[in-house]
Design a protein around this motif. Structure first.
Motif, PDB file in Angstrom:
ATOM      1  N   LEU A   4      -3.326   8.362  27.569  1.00  0.00           N
ATOM      2  CA  LEU A   4      -4.644   7.729  27.606  1.00  0.00           C
ATOM      3  C   LEU A   4      -4.491   6.238  27.877  1.00  0.00           C
ATOM      4  O   LEU A   4      -3.585   5.600  27.315  1.00  0.00           O
ATOM      5  CB  LEU A   4      -5.375   7.930  26.274  1.00  0.00           C
ATOM      6  N   VAL A   5      -5.380   5.716  28.691  1.00  0.00           N
ATOM      7  CA  VAL A   5      -5.369   4.295  29.028  1.00  0.00           C
ATOM      8  C   VAL A   5      -6.789   3.754  28.924  1.00  0.00           C
ATOM      9  O   VAL A   5      -7.684   4.210  29.641  1.00  0.00           O
ATOM     10  CB  VAL A   5      -4.817   4.056  30.443  1.00  0.00           C
ATOM     11  N   GLU A   6      -6.973   2.762  28.042  1.00  0.00           N
ATOM     12  CA  GLU A   6      -8.286   2.148  27.857  1.00  0.00           C
ATOM     13  C   GLU A   6      -8.447   0.942  28.775  1.00  0.00           C
ATOM     14  O   GLU A   6      -7.473   0.277  29.134  1.00  0.00           O
ATOM     15  CB  GLU A   6      -8.487   1.680  26.407  1.00  0.00           C
ATOM     16  N   SER A   7      -9.698   0.645  29.096  1.00  0.00           N
ATOM     17  CA  SER A   7     -10.026  -0.567  29.842  1.00  0.00           C
ATOM     18  C   SER A   7     -11.474  -0.942  29.526  1.00  0.00           C
ATOM     19  O   SER A   7     -12.212  -0.152  28.940  1.00  0.00           O
ATOM     20  CB  SER A   7      -9.844  -0.363  31.345  1.00  0.00           C
ATOM     21  N   GLY A   8     -11.842  -2.161  29.892  1.00  0.00           N
ATOM     22  CA  GLY A   8     -13.233  -2.575  29.759  1.00  0.00           C
ATOM     23  C   GLY A   8     -13.530  -3.491  28.598  1.00  0.00           C
ATOM     24  O   GLY A   8     -14.673  -3.921  28.425  1.00  0.00           O
ATOM     25  N   GLY A   9     -12.532  -3.815  27.809  1.00  0.00           N
ATOM     26  CA  GLY A   9     -12.774  -4.726  26.712  1.00  0.00           C
ATOM     27  C   GLY A   9     -13.018  -6.144  27.209  1.00  0.00           C
ATOM     28  O   GLY A   9     -12.870  -6.439  28.391  1.00  0.00           O
ATOM     29  N   GLY A  10     -13.420  -7.014  26.304  1.00  0.00           N
ATOM     30  CA  GLY A  10     -13.659  -8.396  26.660  1.00  0.00           C
ATOM     31  C   GLY A  10     -14.467  -9.101  25.603  1.00  0.00           C
ATOM     32  O   GLY A  10     -14.557  -8.634  24.469  1.00  0.00           O
ATOM     33  N   SER A  11     -15.058 -10.216  25.988  1.00  0.00           N
ATOM     34  CA  SER A  11     -15.864 -11.019  25.074  1.00  0.00           C
ATOM     35  C   SER A  11     -17.327 -10.938  25.469  1.00  0.00           C
ATOM     36  O   SER A  11     -17.651 -10.943  26.664  1.00  0.00           O
ATOM     37  CB  SER A  11     -15.399 -12.476  25.101  1.00  0.00           C
ATOM     38  N   GLU A  12     -18.174 -10.849  24.469  1.00  0.00           N
ATOM     39  CA  GLU A  12     -19.601 -10.744  24.722  1.00  0.00           C
ATOM     40  C   GLU A  12     -20.333 -11.412  23.566  1.00  0.00           C
ATOM     41  O   GLU A  12     -19.802 -11.506  22.450  1.00  0.00           O
ATOM     42  CB  GLU A  12     -20.002  -9.263  24.836  1.00  0.00           C
ATOM     43  N   GLN A  13     -21.532 -11.866  23.828  1.00  0.00           N
ATOM     44  CA  GLN A  13     -22.353 -12.449  22.771  1.00  0.00           C
ATOM     45  C   GLN A  13     -23.091 -11.347  22.014  1.00  0.00           C
ATOM     46  O   GLN A  13     -23.315 -10.255  22.544  1.00  0.00           O
ATOM     47  CB  GLN A  13     -23.347 -13.440  23.356  1.00  0.00           C
ATOM     48  N   ALA A  14     -23.462 -11.649  20.792  1.00  0.00           N
ATOM     49  CA  ALA A  14     -24.246 -10.701  19.999  1.00  0.00           C
ATOM     50  C   ALA A  14     -25.518 -10.316  20.746  1.00  0.00           C
ATOM     51  O   ALA A  14     -26.168 -11.168  21.357  1.00  0.00           O
ATOM     52  CB  ALA A  14     -24.588 -11.304  18.651  1.00  0.00           C
ATOM     53  N   GLY A  15     -25.813  -9.027  20.712  1.00  0.00           N
ATOM     54  CA  GLY A  15     -26.961  -8.506  21.429  1.00  0.00           C
ATOM     55  C   GLY A  15     -26.637  -8.001  22.824  1.00  0.00           C
ATOM     56  O   GLY A  15     -27.461  -7.326  23.449  1.00  0.00           O
ATOM     57  N   GLY A  16     -25.459  -8.322  23.297  1.00  0.00           N
ATOM     58  CA  GLY A  16     -25.046  -7.904  24.627  1.00  0.00           C
ATOM     59  C   GLY A  16     -24.470  -6.507  24.659  1.00  0.00           C
ATOM     60  O   GLY A  16     -24.493  -5.773  23.657  1.00  0.00           O
ATOM     61  N   SER A  17     -23.933  -6.141  25.817  1.00  0.00           N
ATOM     62  CA  SER A  17     -23.399  -4.801  26.032  1.00  0.00           C
ATOM     63  C   SER A  17     -22.027  -4.853  26.697  1.00  0.00           C
ATOM     64  O   SER A  17     -21.732  -5.783  27.458  1.00  0.00           O
ATOM     65  CB  SER A  17     -24.340  -3.990  26.936  1.00  0.00           C
ATOM     66  N   LEU A  18     -21.234  -3.857  26.402  1.00  0.00           N
ATOM     67  CA  LEU A  18     -19.950  -3.636  27.062  1.00  0.00           C
ATOM     68  C   LEU A  18     -19.763  -2.140  27.239  1.00  0.00           C
ATOM     69  O   LEU A  18     -20.274  -1.344  26.437  1.00  0.00           O
ATOM     70  CB  LEU A  18     -18.784  -4.190  26.238  1.00  0.00           C
TER      71      LEU A  18
END
Length: 121
Positions: A4-18
């Motif tokens: 398994l390989v994850e991707s898509g993480g990062g930084s976001e402000q509260a209320g946002g989406s990832l």
């Protein structure tokens, strides 16, 4: 043995989406998303059956996160909306076979390497 390989993480402000993605090397496994905040234990977030017909969520993410899968692409996704600072953690996808697992790390023998999610207030 599935990989398994994850991707898509990062930084976001509260209320946002990832949206997190998990690529699996083969078909036929239950897949779960787990997270581990700094200095804390690993906890279950969501899991999905082989066909995608059945899902389960931790109470802390119900109504905000959605797990889905595209078996044609061997991909599992975690759409995270209305993010909160307490959602900050390393997120892992994991796989299991057999009976429908509890949303517990001990029920999942196969793990990805993790992806970091940071939510700022």
């Amino acid at each position: 043995r599935v990989q398994l390989v994850e991707s898509g993480g990062g930084s976001e402000q509260a209320g946002g989406s990832l949206r997190l993605s998990c690529e699996t090397s083969t078909y036929g496994y239950f897949v779960g998303w787990f997270r581990q905040p700094p200095g804390k234990g690993r906890e279950g977030v969501a899991q999905i059956s082989v066909t995608g017909a059945t899902t389960a969520y931790a109470d802390s993410v119900k109504g905000r996160f959605t797990i889905s899968r595209d078996n044609a692409k061997n991909m599992v996704y975690l759409q995270m909306n209305s993010l909160k600072p307490e959602d900050s953690a390393t997120y892992y996808c994991a796989a299991a076979t057999g009976t429908w697992p509890n949303l517990s790390p001990s029920d999942y023998p196969y793990w990805g390497q993790g992806t970091q999610v940071t939510v700022s207030s």
